[in-house]
Write a protein that holds these residues in place. Structure first.
Motif, short mmCIF file in Angstrom:
data_model
loop_
_atom_site.label_atom_id
_atom_site.label_comp_id
_atom_site.label_asym_id
_atom_site.label_seq_id
_atom_site.Cartn_x
_atom_site.Cartn_y
_atom_site.Cartn_z
N LEU A 11 -3.22 -0.63 -20.20
CA LEU A 11 -2.61 -1.42 -19.77
C LEU A 11 -1.44 -0.85 -18.85
N LYS A 12 -1.40 -0.73 -17.46
CA LYS A 12 -0.67 -0.21 -16.78
C LYS A 12 0.10 -1.34 -15.90
N GLU A 13 1.14 -0.55 -15.12
CA GLU A 13 2.11 -1.60 -14.66
C GLU A 13 1.19 -2.49 -13.62
N ASN A 14 0.23 -1.75 -12.88
CA ASN A 14 -0.43 -2.56 -11.89
C ASN A 14 -1.94 -2.40 -11.85
N GLU A 15 -2.35 -1.82 -13.12
CA GLU A 15 -3.86 -2.18 -13.23
C GLU A 15 -4.24 -2.19 -14.86
N ARG A 16 -5.54 -2.66 -14.92
CA ARG A 16 -5.99 -2.59 -16.35
C ARG A 16 -7.41 -1.88 -16.50
N PHE A 17 -7.39 -1.26 -17.38
CA PHE A 17 -8.93 -0.76 -17.75
C PHE A 17 -9.55 -1.10 -19.18
N PHE A 18 -10.75 -1.41 -19.22
CA PHE A 18 -11.42 -2.02 -20.45
C PHE A 18 -12.39 -0.96 -20.90
N LYS B 215 -0.17 6.05 -24.36
CA LYS B 215 0.84 5.25 -24.77
C LYS B 215 0.05 3.81 -24.37
N ALA B 216 -0.44 3.76 -23.28
CA ALA B 216 -0.83 2.40 -22.62
C ALA B 216 -2.12 2.14 -22.92
N THR B 217 -3.00 3.14 -23.66
CA THR B 217 -4.17 2.61 -24.04
C THR B 217 -4.24 2.26 -25.38
N LEU B 218 -4.80 0.85 -25.57
CA LEU B 218 -4.58 0.42 -27.22
C LEU B 218 -5.85 0.45 -27.70
N ARG B 219 -5.87 0.92 -29.17
CA ARG B 219 -7.10 0.66 -29.83
C ARG B 219 -6.89 0.20 -31.26
N TYR B 220 -7.86 -0.50 -31.80
CA TYR B 220 -7.67 -0.78 -33.24
C TYR B 220 -6.44 -1.77 -33.34
N PHE B 221 -6.42 -2.45 -32.23
CA PHE B 221 -5.15 -3.49 -32.44
C PHE B 221 -5.51 -4.71 -33.20
N GLN B 222 -6.77 -4.85 -33.67
CA GLN B 222 -7.18 -5.80 -34.30
C GLN B 222 -6.54 -5.83 -35.89
N HIS B 223 -6.42 -4.71 -36.17
CA HIS B 223 -5.68 -4.36 -37.60
C HIS B 223 -4.21 -4.92 -37.67
N SER C 36 5.96 -0.62 -21.55
CA SER C 36 6.99 -0.40 -20.63
C SER C 36 7.96 -1.23 -20.86
N PRO C 37 9.20 -1.05 -20.21
CA PRO C 37 10.32 -2.18 -20.20
C PRO C 37 9.70 -3.45 -19.88
#
Ligand SMILES: Nc1ncnc2c1ncn2[C@@H]1O[C@H](COP(=O)(O)OP(=O)(O)OP(=O)(O)O)[C@@H](O)[C@H]1O
Ligand SMILES: [Mg+2]
Length: 1002
Positions: free
Chosen positions: A74-81, A94-102, A139-140
């Motif tokens: 999740l970046k300011e102006n784009e997303r990747f999956f 920092k912007a790449t999220l994994r295992y968030f279901q936990h 980010s802020p």
């Protein structure tokens, strides 16, 4: 604590009759949409679809893989999956999220939140004081709750499924780990709502796996119970499940296979991820060691380096499943220093020794919950990627004492496949065969209430009561009613989890609040005032543990009865309605009438502890509203309940004391009555001196959610909007990129074409220079200003260039088409001429074509020849650089016209009725005279090409017959109605004379 007033929408009993999807049935219902399933693993998701006409399939993602990383950048102006996001993990950890279901359904003080922070220190977690939960502070400006992140992933999974199915998809079955509690399940449902997905069901992933196993072995299931154990070790957790397969008698479909979840054991943190983290830690230590004395920083402080190490640890772990050792290596791990280290399988096993010790834990827990012994288990089957680790298999094999472990299901895809069967069964779009599934409650649920009692005169004390609402390993989906018999004023009761002693202390902390909801009733006192002459039958609370394993309180009612004079002739409408209601709800007077037509499963007296039966006094009665099928006389839930689940988390409308006019009640109760037995009209007709009339008053409920408050509706709507905006932004961005790429590609390709002979042949140098100059200008513009250009500007520029090159491209394209088109035209003319010649050869008495028809065909053949010859000649005189007069579309039109004419005649011949043939004296047929009529017409026909371009008469009939390959072929019987004879004005009905034609005549 947030207090919300709401009433859950009543829900119909879910259908657990699952089906094997039959392709033929899918085709039969082909106007419906596809449905999907998502096996939402911690590391990767597996998506499957079923669409009309196509059997269940695993969806391939954009990289053509069957598994997609549950990863978002999740970046300011784009997303990747998915895979693109996974590759961003190193560049942008920092912007790449994994295992968030936990983190789903957990409050900030949950040990799993602390564990997440420790495992992934690169992420900043913010705190939501309202719900006591955490969110990702990227980010802020950018922050996302775990539900929002999951929602994006679900939306992405849908886009993958839609691309694969080539049609829109809205309905899904989503898997969740069996150990998910109420808060965790609700969080997934909320995420799905944000994504606009209609969740047909949340299915436990172990149940989905068991279903897939059963559906593919349908024939092996019989009346003898078979107990199978599934051991699923994935990335994040391990679940062991004991399933009994057996055929059972169903009400509507006779004997059908059934699977029943008998026991479940789990370890929430035992899985491949923890092994990887151990390996990463080991590799980090080795790297630091290699750089000791160089005053280098600890690699653990560098998130990018740690992301690289985690990826390498994952690879290493997988390789070590097949090899005794392997060299881990990473170029430029940190400060441009490369890393290389050999790791043996023995070292890996040493690092994870304590994890392997935990492998038997879930097996023991599953056996305990099923009250079974290992020798009752026929087979232990491996599921999940992490069971490929040899040590896991070794320890497990020892723990289960079997000869071998079953590897006969697809360890990665079984859950997704089982879930998509379920989706097909629930969607109503597909006809399916019943497969009864009985899932089981893992966490028991109680109702608790406190009441003031007077044990001796004048001595009042508070008495605490507990009633088991849904017992551990009891089946669901299920509805239950609890009746409070001694209240005549507003009171509260509490819905809590029951005995969770089977969880260790740490698991209990992870579990979170053991209190679910406090229910505050409003309007009990008023209901009593309203019916002073009636006898109270108690306050009845109707609960539903739905097919997703989510608990809801459907409604609370105050029920009254009174004896009324029964005079059928004078029975008032109101009384009739009252009686109907009474019978719908099993009005108490008739001994054989049971509440909603089902058995009372538990009837307890009030006591200080659950199950205590020795104290008299107030009764809280528990009834099952919809019984799950029993093993021997099982009846599947009604099929109309398929897909009946309302979207979860939907709040019901606020109730204000439930003081409704009586006139509304019949319809209200009619709806509720669908849950139970219909009224017994026979009994109503019997004349009795007096009978019971039942009145039902709905009671207002205020629910105080105690485990984890749902996202408030307005916040949910805001989140949904926020995610939609992001999706739109992504789409716009993709569109812009596509436009820029198309423009760039066009410039490049056209510049190249200008040097190709076929383009040079049809253009002057001046024309090419003009085009080339404009292409160069556009290219410079794209380089200099293209970044700032909008999609519209890019598209416009491309349109301009296309227009500029249109003439040139057209000339080339036409030239390419000519040979093939002209040859096809020649062929058609040739065949048409032959056909006409044959038609004219038919003896008059057998003739099926009229003169007008044959002349019309002849005319069109001649005209087409003439057009072709003239146009080809004209084109030959024209310079190649000018717009051609010979156009492929004109050739096609001419062919179509001629073909139409020939087809008409052929069709006529096909359906012509043979004429009755006069018989000679000997009884033999008269021979038709040959060459009866055609010869004089034939000069008018232009001959077929191939001999000469010049006009030539149609060859002599003899020649044609001799030259035809089909001359010796079998006779073709013609007959049947002249079906199309009325389609043309000039058509005449052929005579009904029977005749035979040789193939070569047509
Ligand atoms: N050959 C292998 N050897 C060792 N581990 C493997 C192998 N193949 C896959 N794995 C591991 O299996 C795990 C993924 O398994 P799976 O896809 O079943 O998990 P998941 O469904 O994403 O997670 P979970 O079910 O725990 O939520 C990962 O940790 C992966 O590294
Ligand atoms: Mg899994």
């Amino acid at each position: 604590m947030v207090a919300t007033v709401r009433r859950q929408r009543p829900r119909r009993l879910a259908c657990w009759a699952l089906m094997t999807v039959l392709l033929a049935d899918l085709l039969a219902l082909s106007d419906t949409l596809a449905v999907m399933s998502v096996d939402l693993g911690s590391e990767s998701m597996k998506v499957a679809i079923v669409k009309p006409g196509v059997p269940m399939e695993i969806v391939l993602n954009k990289e053509s893989r069957r598994k997609t990383p549950v990863t978002v950048t999740l970046k300011e102006n784009e997303r990747f999956f998915g895979d693109s996001a996974a590759s961003m993990a190193i560049k942008n950890p920092k912007a790449t999220l994994r295992y968030f279901q936990h983190l789903l359904g957990k409050q900030e003080n949950n040990p799993h939140v602390a564990l997440y922070k420790a495992r992934f220190p690169e992420h900043e977690l913010g705190f939501d004081p309202q719900r006591q939960t955490v969110y990702f502070q990227i980010s802020p400006q950018l922050q996302f709750s775990p539900e929002e992140v999951l929602s994006m992933l679900l939306n992405y999974s849908r886009s993958l499924a839609e691309d694969f199915a080539e049609q829109p998809i809205k309905d899904a079955v989503i898997t969740v780990p069996a150990f998910f509690n109420q808060a965790e399940r609700r969080a997934v449902l909320q995420a799905a709502r944000m994504a606009g997905l209609k969740v047909l069901q949340l299915i436990n992933d172990n149940t989905a796996t068991a279903l897939s196993y059963g559906v593919f072995r349908r024939k092996d299931i019989n009346s003898t119970a078979q107990n199978i154990m599934f051991y699923d070790m994935g990335s994040g957790s391990t679940v062991c499940t004991i399933v009994t397969y057996q055929t059972v008698k169903t009400k509507d479909a006779g004997m059908q296979p059934q699977l029943q979840i008998r026991g479940v054991g789990f370890d929430r943190t035992l899985g491949g991820l923890e092994m990887e983290l151990r390996l990463r830690e080991h590799l980090a230590g080795l790297f630091n060691e290699q750089r000791r004395g160089q005053r280098a920083k600890d690699v653990r402080e560098n998130p990018r380096a740690m992301a690289k190490l985690l990826r390498e640890a994952n690879r290493l772990k997988t390789v070590l499943s097949a090899n005794a050792d392997h060299v881990a290596q990473i170029e430029g791990l940190m400060d441009d220093v490369d890393f290389k280290a050999k790791v043996t399988r023995a070292e890996f096993e040493e690092l994870c020794a304590d994890l392997f010790e935990r492998v038997p834990g879930p097996v023991q827990q599953a056996l305990q919950s099923a009250e079974m012994k290992l020798d009752e288990i026929e087979q232990v089957i491996l599921v999940g990627g992490a069971t490929r680790v040899p040590k896991v298999q070794e320890v497990l094999l020892k723990a289960v004492g079997k000869e071998e472990l079953g590897k006969n299901i697809n360890a990665d895809e079984a859950a997704a496949m089982g879930a998509v069967y379920q989706a097909a069964a629930l969607s109503k779009a597909f006809k399916v065969k019943p497969f009864v599934v009985r899932d089981a409650v893992i966490y028991p649920i109680l109702v608790e209430f406190t009441r003031e009692v007077e044990e001796e005169t004048g001595v009042r004390s508070l008495k605490h009561n507990k009633r088991v609402l849904f017992s551990r390993m009891g089946p669901y989906p299920q509805r239950k009613v609890i009746t409070f018999n001694r209240y005549s004023h507003d009171f509260n009761f509490h819905i809590n989890y029951g005995d969770l002693g089977f969880l260790g202390p740490e698991d209990l902390r992870v579990f979170g609040s053991q209190n679910l909801t406090t229910v505050k009733l409003k309007g009990v006192g008023e209901s009593f005032k309203k019916y002073p002459d009636y006898e109270s039958k108690g306050i009845k609370a109707h609960f539903n543990l739905d097919e997703s394993g989510v608990l809801s309180l459907d409604r609370v009612e105050s029920v009254f009865e009174t004896l009324v004079e029964d005079s059928p002739e004078e029975e008032s409408t109101l009384t009739k309605l009252g009686n109907t209601i009474s019978s719908l709800f099993g009005g108490g007077s008739t001994p054989d009438t049971k509440e909603n037509g089902t058995d009372t499963v538990q009837e307890e007296e009030e006591g200080p502890a659950e199950g205590s039966k020795d104290e008299p006094g107030e009764q809280a009665e528990l009834k099952e509203e919809a019984e799950a099928p029993a093993e021997d006389t099982a009846s599947p839930p009604p099929p109309e309940a398929k897909g009946a689940a309302a979207p979860e988390g939907e709040k019901a409308t606020e109730k204000d004391g439930g003081d409704k006019p009586e006139a509304q009640k019949p319809s209200e109760k009619g709806e509720a009555g669908s849950e139970g037995a219909p009224p017994a009209p026979e009994e109503e007709k019997k004349q009795k001196p007096a009978r019971k009339q039942r009145m039902v008053e709905e009671i207002g409920v205020e629910l105080v959610i105690l485990d984890l408050p749902d996202l408030p509706e307005d916040q949910l709507a805001r989140s949904a909007q926020k995610l939609q905006d992001l999706t739109l932004r992504d789409l716009q961005k993709q569109e812009r990129e596509k436009a820029a790429n198309s423009l760039e590609a066009f410039i490049f390709e056209t510049q190249d074409k200008l040097y190709q002979p076929e383009y040079q042949e049809v253009s002057t140098e001046e024309q090419r220079e003009d085009i080339s100059g404009k292409l160069s200008t556009a290219s410079t513009w794209l380089e200099d200003e293209g970044f700032g250009a909008t999609t519209a500007m890019l598209k416009e520029k491309l349109a301009e260039l296309r227009k500029l090159c249109h003439g040139l491209f057209f000339r080339v394209e036409e030239r390419k088409k000519w040979p093939e088109r002209l040859s096809a035209l020649d062929n058609l003319l040739n065949h048409s001429s032959m056909f006409l010649k044959g038609a004219r050869l038919i003896p008059e008495m057998d003739q099926i074509f009229t003169e007008v028809e044959m002349t019309t065909l002849e005319k069109i053949i001649n005209e087409t020849w003439a057009w072709k010859n003239t146009t080809v000649a004209e084109q030959a005189k024209l310079p190649a650089t000018e717009k051609p007069v010979l156009l492929s579309k004109d050739i096609e039109a001419k062919m179509a016209a001629l073909d139409r004419e020939v087809q008409y005649l052929l069709n006529k011949a096909k359906f012509a009725k043979p004429r009755p043939r006069p018989r000679d004296k000997n009884g033999t047929r008269a021979e038709a005279p040959l060459n009866a009529s055609a010869s004089d017409q034939s000069e008018k026909v232009i001959p077929p090409p191939g001999q000469t371009e010049d006009t030539k008469p149609i060859p002599e009939p003899e020649e044609a017959a001799a030259g035809s390959e089909a001359a010796d072929s079998e006779p073709l019987e013609l007959g049947g109605p002249a079906a199309e004879s009325e389609q043309k004005e000039h058509a005449e009905q052929p005579t009904g004379q029977k005749r035979t034609l040789k193939n070569d005549e047509l």
